[in-house]
Design an enzyme around this catalytic site. Structure first.
Site, PDB file in Angstrom:
ATOM      1  N   TYR A 230     -24.720  15.973  -1.999  1.00 33.07           N
ATOM      2  CA  TYR A 230     -23.935  15.564  -0.826  1.00 33.07           C
ATOM      3  C   TYR A 230     -24.361  16.406   0.365  1.00 33.07           C
ATOM      4  CZ  TYR A 230     -20.165  14.879   2.460  1.00 33.07           C
ATOM      5  OH  TYR A 230     -19.458  14.579   3.595  1.00 33.07           O
TER       6      TYR A 230
ATOM      7  N   GLU B 195     -23.728  11.823   7.653  1.00 36.86           N
ATOM      8  CA  GLU B 195     -23.452  12.052   6.234  1.00 36.86           C
ATOM      9  C   GLU B 195     -24.534  11.385   5.407  1.00 36.86           C
ATOM     10  OE1 GLU B 195     -19.294  12.011   3.983  1.00 36.86           O
ATOM     11  OE2 GLU B 195     -20.241  10.046   3.932  1.00 36.86           O
TER      12      GLU B 195
END
Ligand code: ADP
Ligand code: MG
Length: 392
Positions: free
Chosen positions: A109, A197
């Protein structure tokens, strides 16, 4: 403003971040044509909507033949996809992105966000990619690494390297990750983003790093100087009430209740919504008409609020400092004259030119309910809702 995954990938690729080969499709035929163009024997068909959580909602499908691709594409196109990040109406799938399937060894992530508490840009990373950040924070809190970026110095290479080692990456991957981190930060800064992101950023079977998903949001107040970003806007993904308001320069957020609100100042708007809740009602929207609102602006705001079919009562709450109560009152009266106002309207005015404002309302002869205080206005708005609604 949000953009689609394929658009974010294109922007990030421009900064040197590796992404899978892919192409956009608006029809099942185009989707299989894209797969042929890409080559190979496994592809992923991905619904392009402004939301994450597509994978678990059936919006990301791995396919190994053209027939499968066409099936996946016709299942998705034209449908509304409900994910845990959308509301119950979901978002319309009008475009698909077809990509080569990547051989995944590990999912990481990576996020760059604005941290309001420290007033800095923050880099967040985790070795538990694929999950949403909220889940990672709960289920794998130790995997969460954060770097606070000094606005004058920017992201420094040693910070990026520290983070790469912190994720437990093989030393051969560390330099690749450092490049990706530096590039993501550059993209964030250069393009006036508020969020970047990459989830997941994957380690492939052949020890490469690839961004398999990408999400970017941009600062609306900076769009005037980013025409190439403004062009990426997709209205089909927006709440139509919010786009209509944005076009008129109004700060508006659609909500699910039935009391339409027209207020000046974000703080007063928040307080008013709290008071409506306290009185047992629910606001249909947040609307800040801003300072110095002319009668025309008030009329525009009325139009936007009345355009929402859920609205059963209208509450106008003005605390005029820069604003003038008489202008607001004139706007309200004009709204009655020019629009088809069939619902109870509660008006509470306070501040600059309040006497003149109240006189205009009183002399208009219109069935406007007035209130002195915010609490009284909220109670009257809740009480004025049609009875069937109250019982429900
Ligand atoms: P979302 O976050 O909206 O669910 P993602 O793009 O992250 O959508 O896809 C969900 C999951 O699907 C990823 O975590 C990954 O495991 C898989 N996936 C996505 N794109 C690819 C791809 N090109 N190749 C292989 N797997 C993929
Ligand atoms: Mg994702």
């Amino acid at each position: 403003m949000d953009i689609h995954e394929y658009q974010a990938k294109e922007l990030l690729a421009g900064y040197g971040i590796p992404v899978p080969v892919g192409g956009l499709a608006y029809s099942p035929e185009q989707a299989s044509y894209r797969a042929r163009e890409i080559g190979g024997d496994r592809w992923v068909v991905k619904a392009q909507i402004h939301s994450g959580g597509r994978g678990e909602a059936g919006g990301v499908r791995i396919c190994s033949s053209e027939t499968e691709i066409q099936e996946a594409a016709s299942d998705m196109l034209g449908r509304r996809l409900v994910t845990r990040q959308t509301d119950s109406r979901g978002k319309l799938v009008g475009r698909l992105y077809v990509e080569e399937a990547t051989d995944i060894a590990q999912e990481l992530y990576l996020g760059i966000v604005l941290d309001r508490a420290s007033e800095r840009i923050m880099l967040v990373a985790s070795s538990a990619g694929g999950m949403e950040i909220e889940e990672i924070a709960v289920e794998e809190p130790d995997s969460l690494l954060r770097i606070s970026i000094d606005p004058a110095a920017g992201l420094l290479e040693y910070q990026a390297r520290e983070l790469a080692f912190g994720l437990g990456l093989d030393s051969r991957l560390v330099n690749k990750l450092v490049k990706i981190l530096m590039a993501s930060y550059r993209a964030f800064r250069d393009l006036d983003a508020t969020m970047v992101e990459i989830n997941p950023l994957v380690v492939t079977g052949s020890d490469d790093l690839v961004a398999l998903d990408a999400k970017m949001s941009f600062d609306d107040n900076a769009l005037f100087r980013r025409p190439q970003i403004s062009e990426l806007r997709d209205r089909s993904q927006e709440d139509p009430r919010e786009s209509a308001a944005a076009d008129r320069g109004l700060a508006y957020v659609g909500l699910e209740g039935d009391i339409g609100c027209m207020i000046n100042g974000a703080g007063l708007a928040m307080a008013t919504m709290d008071m409506i809740k306290l009185a047992g009602g629910a606001p249909a929207n947040f609307l800040d008409i801003g300072g110095g609102a002319s009668p025309e602006r008030v009329l525009k705001a009325f139009r936007v609020v009345l355009g929402d079919a859920n609205v059963k009562v209208m509450l106008v709450n003005i605390f005029a400092g820069i604003n003038r109560c008489d202008w607001v009152a004139e706007g309200v009266v004009q709204a009655f004259q020019k629009l088809d106002v069939q619902m109870p309207v509660i008006v509470r005015l306070s501040g600059t030119n309040v006497d003149e404002g109240r006189r205009i309302i009183a002399q208009s002869g219109l069935p406007i309910i007035t209130a002195e205080t915010l609490a009284e206005a909220a109670e009257k708005a809740v009480a004025a809702r049609p009875t069937a609604e109250k019982a429900a």
